[in-house]
Write a protein that holds these residues in place. Structure first.
Motif, PDB file in Angstrom:
ATOM      1  N   PHE A  64     -22.158 -69.412  -9.968  1.00  0.00           N
ATOM      2  CA  PHE A  64     -21.419 -68.458 -10.798  1.00  0.00           C
ATOM      3  C   PHE A  64     -21.556 -67.063 -10.191  1.00  0.00           C
ATOM      4  N   ASP A  65     -20.426 -66.462  -9.881  1.00  0.00           N
ATOM      5  CA  ASP A  65     -20.389 -65.159  -9.213  1.00  0.00           C
ATOM      6  C   ASP A  65     -20.084 -64.089 -10.265  1.00  0.00           C
ATOM      7  N   PHE A  66     -21.051 -63.206 -10.531  1.00  0.00           N
ATOM      8  CA  PHE A  66     -20.912 -62.201 -11.584  1.00  0.00           C
ATOM      9  C   PHE A  66     -20.363 -60.896 -11.024  1.00  0.00           C
ATOM     10  N   THR A  67     -19.709 -60.157 -11.901  1.00  0.00           N
ATOM     11  CA  THR A  67     -19.001 -58.946 -11.466  1.00  0.00           C
ATOM     12  C   THR A  67     -19.923 -57.748 -11.305  1.00  0.00           C
ATOM     13  N   SER A  68     -21.180 -57.873 -11.760  1.00  0.00           N
ATOM     14  CA  SER A  68     -22.154 -56.793 -11.581  1.00  0.00           C
ATOM     15  C   SER A  68     -23.539 -57.418 -11.407  1.00  0.00           C
ATOM     16  N   ASP A 125     -13.077 -77.789  -0.340  1.00  0.00           N
ATOM     17  CA  ASP A 125     -14.231 -77.895   0.544  1.00  0.00           C
ATOM     18  C   ASP A 125     -14.975 -76.571   0.686  1.00  0.00           C
ATOM     19  N   GLU A 126     -14.708 -75.597  -0.174  1.00  0.00           N
ATOM     20  CA  GLU A 126     -15.346 -74.287  -0.022  1.00  0.00           C
ATOM     21  C   GLU A 126     -16.828 -74.381  -0.343  1.00  0.00           C
ATOM     22  N   TRP A 127     -17.636 -73.746   0.506  1.00  0.00           N
ATOM     23  CA  TRP A 127     -19.081 -73.731   0.317  1.00  0.00           C
ATOM     24  C   TRP A 127     -19.611 -72.348   0.659  1.00  0.00           C
ATOM     25  N   PRO A 128     -20.460 -71.756  -0.140  1.00  0.00           N
ATOM     26  CA  PRO A 128     -20.944 -72.219  -1.442  1.00  0.00           C
ATOM     27  C   PRO A 128     -19.817 -72.270  -2.487  1.00  0.00           C
ATOM     28  N   PRO A 129     -19.975 -73.129  -3.481  1.00  0.00           N
ATOM     29  CA  PRO A 129     -18.905 -73.308  -4.475  1.00  0.00           C
ATOM     30  C   PRO A 129     -18.898 -72.168  -5.507  1.00  0.00           C
ATOM     31  N   LEU A 130     -18.412 -70.997  -5.110  1.00  0.00           N
ATOM     32  CA  LEU A 130     -18.431 -69.812  -5.978  1.00  0.00           C
ATOM     33  C   LEU A 130     -17.375 -69.898  -7.064  1.00  0.00           C
ATOM     34  N   ARG A 131     -17.735 -69.421  -8.260  1.00  0.00           N
ATOM     35  CA  ARG A 131     -16.769 -69.303  -9.345  1.00  0.00           C
ATOM     36  C   ARG A 131     -16.988 -67.966 -10.053  1.00  0.00           C
ATOM     37  N   LYS A 132     -15.980 -67.143 -10.048  1.00  0.00           N
ATOM     38  CA  LYS A 132     -16.110 -65.810 -10.633  1.00  0.00           C
ATOM     39  C   LYS A 132     -16.110 -65.914 -12.152  1.00  0.00           C
ATOM     40  N   VAL A 133     -17.075 -65.235 -12.803  1.00  0.00           N
ATOM     41  CA  VAL A 133     -17.150 -65.215 -14.260  1.00  0.00           C
ATOM     42  C   VAL A 133     -17.362 -63.772 -14.712  1.00  0.00           C
ATOM     43  N   GLY A 134     -16.924 -63.509 -15.941  1.00  0.00           N
ATOM     44  CA  GLY A 134     -17.061 -62.156 -16.489  1.00  0.00           C
ATOM     45  C   GLY A 134     -15.740 -61.420 -16.479  1.00  0.00           C
ATOM     46  N   THR A 135     -15.662 -60.396 -17.311  1.00  0.00           N
ATOM     47  CA  THR A 135     -14.413 -59.640 -17.460  1.00  0.00           C
ATOM     48  C   THR A 135     -14.501 -58.228 -16.896  1.00  0.00           C
ATOM     49  N   PHE A 136     -15.694 -57.797 -16.497  1.00  0.00           N
ATOM     50  CA  PHE A 136     -15.847 -56.418 -16.023  1.00  0.00           C
ATOM     51  C   PHE A 136     -15.110 -56.240 -14.699  1.00  0.00           C
ATOM     52  N   ASP A 137     -14.186 -55.296 -14.674  1.00  0.00           N
ATOM     53  CA  ASP A 137     -13.412 -55.012 -13.468  1.00  0.00           C
ATOM     54  C   ASP A 137     -13.020 -53.540 -13.501  1.00  0.00           C
ATOM     55  N   PRO A 138     -13.858 -52.660 -12.955  1.00  0.00           N
ATOM     56  CA  PRO A 138     -13.608 -51.217 -13.088  1.00  0.00           C
ATOM     57  C   PRO A 138     -12.521 -50.685 -12.173  1.00  0.00           C
ATOM     58  N   TYR A 139     -12.008 -51.528 -11.282  1.00  0.00           N
ATOM     59  CA  TYR A 139     -11.046 -51.040 -10.297  1.00  0.00           C
ATOM     60  C   TYR A 139      -9.621 -51.247 -10.790  1.00  0.00           C
ATOM     61  N   SER A 140      -8.882 -50.169 -10.844  1.00  0.00           N
ATOM     62  CA  SER A 140      -7.489 -50.244 -11.281  1.00  0.00           C
ATOM     63  C   SER A 140      -6.583 -50.340 -10.062  1.00  0.00           C
ATOM     64  N   ASP A 141      -5.560 -51.199 -10.172  1.00  0.00           N
ATOM     65  CA  ASP A 141      -4.621 -51.346  -9.059  1.00  0.00           C
ATOM     66  C   ASP A 141      -3.836 -50.063  -8.819  1.00  0.00           C
ATOM     67  N   ASP A 142      -3.590 -49.318  -9.885  1.00  0.00           N
ATOM     68  CA  ASP A 142      -2.805 -48.086  -9.776  1.00  0.00           C
ATOM     69  C   ASP A 142      -3.218 -47.174 -10.933  1.00  0.00           C
ATOM     70  N   PRO A 143      -3.795 -46.001 -10.653  1.00  0.00           N
ATOM     71  CA  PRO A 143      -4.247 -45.119 -11.749  1.00  0.00           C
ATOM     72  C   PRO A 143      -3.114 -44.645 -12.648  1.00  0.00           C
ATOM     73  N   ARG A 144      -1.869 -44.768 -12.184  1.00  0.00           N
ATOM     74  CA  ARG A 144      -0.726 -44.349 -13.023  1.00  0.00           C
ATOM     75  C   ARG A 144      -0.519 -45.290 -14.208  1.00  0.00           C
ATOM     76  N   LEU A 145      -1.101 -46.485 -14.134  1.00  0.00           N
ATOM     77  CA  LEU A 145      -0.939 -47.450 -15.236  1.00  0.00           C
ATOM     78  C   LEU A 145      -1.746 -47.065 -16.470  1.00  0.00           C
ATOM     79  N   GLY A 146      -2.707 -46.152 -16.320  1.00  0.00           N
ATOM     80  CA  GLY A 146      -3.634 -45.803 -17.396  1.00  0.00           C
ATOM     81  C   GLY A 146      -2.940 -45.483 -18.709  1.00  0.00           C
ATOM     82  N   ILE A 147      -3.490 -45.999 -19.822  1.00  0.00           N
ATOM     83  CA  ILE A 147      -2.929 -45.761 -21.154  1.00  0.00           C
ATOM     84  C   ILE A 147      -3.515 -44.463 -21.717  1.00  0.00           C
ATOM     85  N   GLN A 148      -2.662 -43.564 -22.189  1.00  0.00           N
ATOM     86  CA  GLN A 148      -3.110 -42.265 -22.691  1.00  0.00           C
ATOM     87  C   GLN A 148      -2.925 -42.102 -24.200  1.00  0.00           C
ATOM     88  N   LYS A 149      -1.912 -42.737 -24.764  1.00  0.00           N
ATOM     89  CA  LYS A 149      -1.656 -42.607 -26.202  1.00  0.00           C
ATOM     90  C   LYS A 149      -1.196 -43.950 -26.762  1.00  0.00           C
TER      91      LYS A 149
END
Length: 978
Positions: free
Chosen positions: A306-310, A465-489
């Protein structure tokens, strides 16, 4: 209006330690700031804070007790107890202790590295950096020097060549034998492990490890134990009954043969089918996966990393803790990462994650704004939950495994929503009705726009056949694809289900709730707020590119129209009127009105001052004119000096001037005796930057042209102290789609000091704020009084001012900055109900200032009712994030991941209240459980000292036994009623 800070929602900031009690089924989390938080079943929460504010390094529960120990980074130990106080149970610090060595010994020699609370509940074993193990009596923290286990005593029978290579320094782990409490396993950092007999004070078995030790774990029957090491390996050792030198049964490097990261913790869990679970943290190949934070689970042929985001702080396994059970049979893995809590279901195929009912990672993407809606109608609530449940199909259906205690708080009286906007363009809907802030539904606006990220990307896809068998878990993702998407109101109408969301790049989306997935085209409209004026050039970011064709949306809130402001500046204000089907929006350049039923722009108004160039640079541009700001500062100084000379008089001889000044001083003194001291407030110049910044928008049906006819209106307040009022003509329902909505400017008010306008409110003939759109239609509010004269309340940063309508003549004002020296940051109308009777309630203004104070101001007479310090004035982000509710509660961020909840109302108070099974140890050491009521309340009235009165035991006993209510309660307890 009692200010009570009641509960903290979200994920603890900077967690540093984790503990778990299988007996209480409670989890404890410690933080770097010295906080300790206990969690059980949803609603069961406790909190404590070390006075030292040092980092919590380790947490250990005392076996079969409602006590726990914390070790801080200053080498101090603290004993905490859940105790009954005033009919409620609280987490209290009982004792504190620092291990001290003989005079002259180095501090590192007494540095505690391992803690073992013995199952006898009488002593602690403390391993140190020097290799010595000290025995401390509980609960007095008395060091039993005659029982100290020295490194010399442990090394007596160790082969000489091994001693020379590996010394007994730094106790890494202490583990009690699961079947024999008279034996403890001692692990030293260099790899040497010894089994120590407590009765005979000698080593019974020696285990000569060759690798640096990280941790130890006993198997359930005590016949074997596992050691894990720095080189990424683990070793299984037998514990035989004879005195032969033990040899390792198994030595494994799970991800070898290349150099691997350390395995810092390991579990070996037995099962009925004979195939064990081997669960360990770390061990990944350093070269390729050195930056990953992983925990691997191996069960026969199944293996997942299990690959954690932090970074992983610690983890534990929930398994059968019954002493009579033959197998461990693990059910869940609980992982505390630096930014979130992740629980993995080990019983279900595929080992899915469990949706947590609390400790939500609010900051999975940075919070940019928040919006609270009280008293949600049941139908809307169910539809939102239904949309959210379709998003959670990949989660496990397993009941929450940390279920200690029982929540006995009354059911929330109403359904409340807290909406948070995030940097990645998402809006999250949280159930804010009770103690647990629970995620109901997540809305993403990304699909409307063309971005670099593909929304269909799946981070969890793995090759066969991927080794090690990593699986990403968790919802933390501080990186935004585009800062213009940010919600302001955000603005949600709970009656119609319309939602308006505005963002960083001038995008305004209007959405409606759909119970099914749908694919449709989102209509586009542009609002040119500069109105083609020449001489202006936008220097900020470009607008987001919208998708042209049909877009597929999940069930839930689905956009049907996009309004794009030009220039694409941050949307600074937003208002939605679902009855008139209108949405208003404002930026630093002006404001506009859009008819979302006809999908037509009604009007735009440019508020930009000719000299306001900073407004054209945009929030993502860091280029500011230092020369201009210095020039403005010098202009202000020059103006204040000139105005001061003008007031003192600039003509006449010296004697006349002195006489005038003396008379002026005398008059001023008399005035000071009669009126409160007022600070001199410099009037702002129209040339100051961002004067056109639109701070607030407000819809009202009121008297704007004359006192005989009321009409729909839109009000806008700017940073330069200007209030604009527009008359609106909204066609009746039968002709709504045929005739356009028309708008005409009716009023323009300029405040004398040009202070930013932060709030606008219209009071009806009964001096009551106008109801929300559709509130009267749903019989949830009285119809406004349209017979008497209406009043307009304008709240600026510096003062509150009431005007009569429609003449807009000044009637009443309250100066805040001149009298208090503070400025208004947030203001809202709150309804305060009585806790004694349901027949009485009143509307007041809840105000937050730049000093972090909360003030209650009465309506309509603007009398200050009470003032409380709430947020530190240095906490700028906390003040900016504060949001008030309609019924006198509020939320503000105390860290990027935590909301502090507070209440100003005697009627509406949300706080933990629970029952925890407390063990009582009798003389023959048998454990008995009894229910103890817990209020777990962190709510504290700020005026209380919080210190308990301590009385002698006999006096207290005498007083209690003569109290009828106490005697009745004791009798009911004995009869088994509780």
């Amino acid at each position: 209006f009692p200010l009570c800070q009641t509960v903290e929602h979200g994920f603890p900031h900077q967690p540093s330690a984790l503990g778990y009690s299988p007996f209480l089924r409670l989890m404890a989390i410690g933080t770097r700031s010295g906080a300790i938080k206990l969690y059980g079943a949803p609603g069961v929460e406790f909190m404590g804070l070390h006075e030292e504010n040092n980092t919590v390094m380790q947490i250990h529960f005392i076996p079969d007790q409602c006590q726990l120990l914390t070790l801080l980074d200053d080498n101090s130990l603290h004993l905490w107890t859940l105790k009954q106080h005033s009919g409620a149970s609280e987490l209290q610090e009982e004792h504190r202790f620092t291990l001290k060595g003989p005079p002259g010994s180095p501090p590192s020699a007494m540095q505690i590295t391992a803690v073992l609370p013995h199952s006898s509940r009488e002593v602690l074993y403390l391993g140190t950096e020097s290799g010595n193990i000290f025995v401390v009596e509980l609960p007095t923290f008395t060091v039993l020097e005659d029982r100290t286990i020295t490194s010399e005593a442990v090394m007596q029978r160790v082969p000489e060549d091994y001693c020379n290579r590996r010394s007994c320094e730094f106790v890494e782990a202490l583990r009690e034998h699961p079947k024999n409490p008279d034996q403890i396993l001692i692990g030293y950092s260099r790899g040497f492990i010894a089994l120590w007999d407590l009765q005979n004070s000698k080593v019974t078995h020696q285990f000569l490890g060759s690798q640096q030790l990280e941790n130890l774990y006993w198997q359930r029957d005590g016949s074997k134990f596992i050691s894990c090491h720095y080189d990424g390996s683990y070793t299984q050792w037998p514990v035989s009954s004879d005195n032969r030198q033990p040899e390792p049964l198994q030595n494994s490097v799970p991800y070898g043969p290349f150099p691997c990261k350390a395995i810092s913790k390991i579990y070996w869990q037995t099962t009925k089918n004979g195939v064990p679970y081997i669960i360990f943290q770390g061990g990944m190949p350093r070269a390729s996966y050195g930056d990953r934070h992983s925990i691997s689970v191996v069960h026969g042929s199944q293996q997942t990393a299990f690959d954690f985001t932090s970074r992983v702080i610690d983890f534990f396994i929930i398994f059968s803790s019954e002493p009579t059970a033959e197998f461990d049979d693990p059910s869940a893995m609980v992982v505390l990462a630096e930014e979130e809590l992740v629980v993995i279901d080990l019983k279900t195929a595929g080992w899915p994650a469990v949706h947590p009912p609390y400790l939500a990672s609010l900051h999975c993407s940075a919070i940019t704004c928040s919006h609270h809606v009280s008293n949600i109608p049941l139908k809307l609530w169910e539809r939102i939950i239904s949309a959210g449940s379709k998003q959670n199909i990949h989660y496990s259906n397993m009941p929450w495994p940390i279920d200690g205690g029982t929540n006995i708080a009354p059911d929330p009286p109403q359904r409340d929503l807290l909406l948070t906007g995030h940097e990645d363009g998402t809006v999250r809907f949280w159930d804010a009705s009770g103690v647990c802030l629970h995620l109901l539904y997540k809305l993403s606006t990304v699909r409307v726009f063309l971005t670099d990220a593909d929304p269909n990307d799946n981070m969890n896809t793995l090759g066969e056949d991927e080794w090690p068998p990593l699986r990403k878990v968790g919802t933390f993702d501080p990186y935004s694809d585009d800062p213009r998407l940010g919600i302001q109101k955000i603005y949600l109408c709970k009656y119609s289900g319309y939602l308006a969301v505005a963002g960083t790049a001038g995008q305004v989306l209007v959405m409606e709730l759909n119970d099914e997935d749908a694919e449709h085209v989102v209509d586009h409209a542009e609002a040119d707020l500069l109105q083609d004026q020449e001489g202006y050039r936008w220097k900020g970011h470009e607008k987001l590119k919208a998708r042209d064709g049909p877009v597929r949306f999940e069930a839930g809130f689905q956009p049907f129209v996009l309004v794009q402001c030009q220039p694409p500046a941050v949307v600074t204000s937003l208002a939605l009127h679902s009855e008139w089907k209108l949405v208003a929006f404002g930026t630093s350049h002006g404001f506009g009105l859009f008819d979302h039923q006809q999908k037509r722009l009604v009007f735009v108004k440019c508020t930009l001052h000719p000299s306001d160039q900073l407004a054209l640079e945009g929030p993502l541009s860091r280029v500011k004119s230092l020369k201009k700001s210095l020039r403005q500062s010098f202009r202000r100084i020059r103006r204040s000096r000139v105005s001061g000379r003008k007031r003192r008089g600039g003509s006449g001889n010296a004697s006349e001037v002195q006489e005038v000044n003396a008379r002026f001083d005398q008059d001023a003194l008399q005035e000071m005796e009669l009126a409160p001291v007022q600070r001199k407030i410099e009037a702002r110049s129209a040339e100051d930057s961002f004067t056109g910044f639109v701070r607030t928008l407000y819809f009202a049906d009121t008297f704007l042209r004359d006192s005989s006819r009321h009409c729909p209106s839109l009000w806008a307040g700017t940073n330069g102290g200007t209030v604009y009022a527009f008359c609106l003509r909204v066609p009746p329902a039968e002709r709504r789609m045929d005739e356009p909505v028309r708008a005409e400017q009716a009023k323009e008010i300029q405040l004398m000091h040009r202070a930013p306008v932060v709030g606008i409110l219209v009071l009806d003939g009964r001096s009551t704020p106008l109801p929300e759109p559709l509130e009267v239609a749903h019989d949830l509010s009285k119809s406004p009084d349209m017979q008497g004269s209406h009043q307009l309340l304008v709240v600026s940063e510096e003062q509150f001012k009431v005007f009569t309508l429609p003449k807009v003549s000044s009637k009443l004002k309250l100066k805040l900055t001149a009298l208090e020296g503070c400025r208004v940051r947030k203001v809202t109308v709150a309804n305060f109900g009585s806790c004694k009777t349901d027949d009485y309630s009143e509307n007041d203004l809840a105000v937050l200032t730049n000093l972090g104070d909360i003030q209650i101001i009465s309506l309509p007479f603007l009398k200050l009712q009470i003032r409380y310090p709430c947020i530190r004035k240095e906490d700028v982000s906390g003040i900016a994030s504060c949001v008030f509710t309609k019924y006198g509660q509020g939320f503000y961020l105390i860290s990027p991941s935590e909301f502090e909840r507070f209440s100003l109302s005697t009627k509406w108070l949300v706080e933990p209240r629970c029952v925890v099974d407390m063990p009582e140890v009798t003389s023959n050491n048998h454990v008995r459980k009894s229910g103890v009521e817990s209020a777990a309340r962190k709510s504290r009235s700020l005026g209380d000292s919080g210190e308990d009165e301590r009385k002698s035991g006999r006096l207290m006993e005498h007083a209690l036994l003569n109290d009828e209510t106490v005697l009745k309660e004791i009798q009911s307890t004995l009869e088994g009623c509780r």
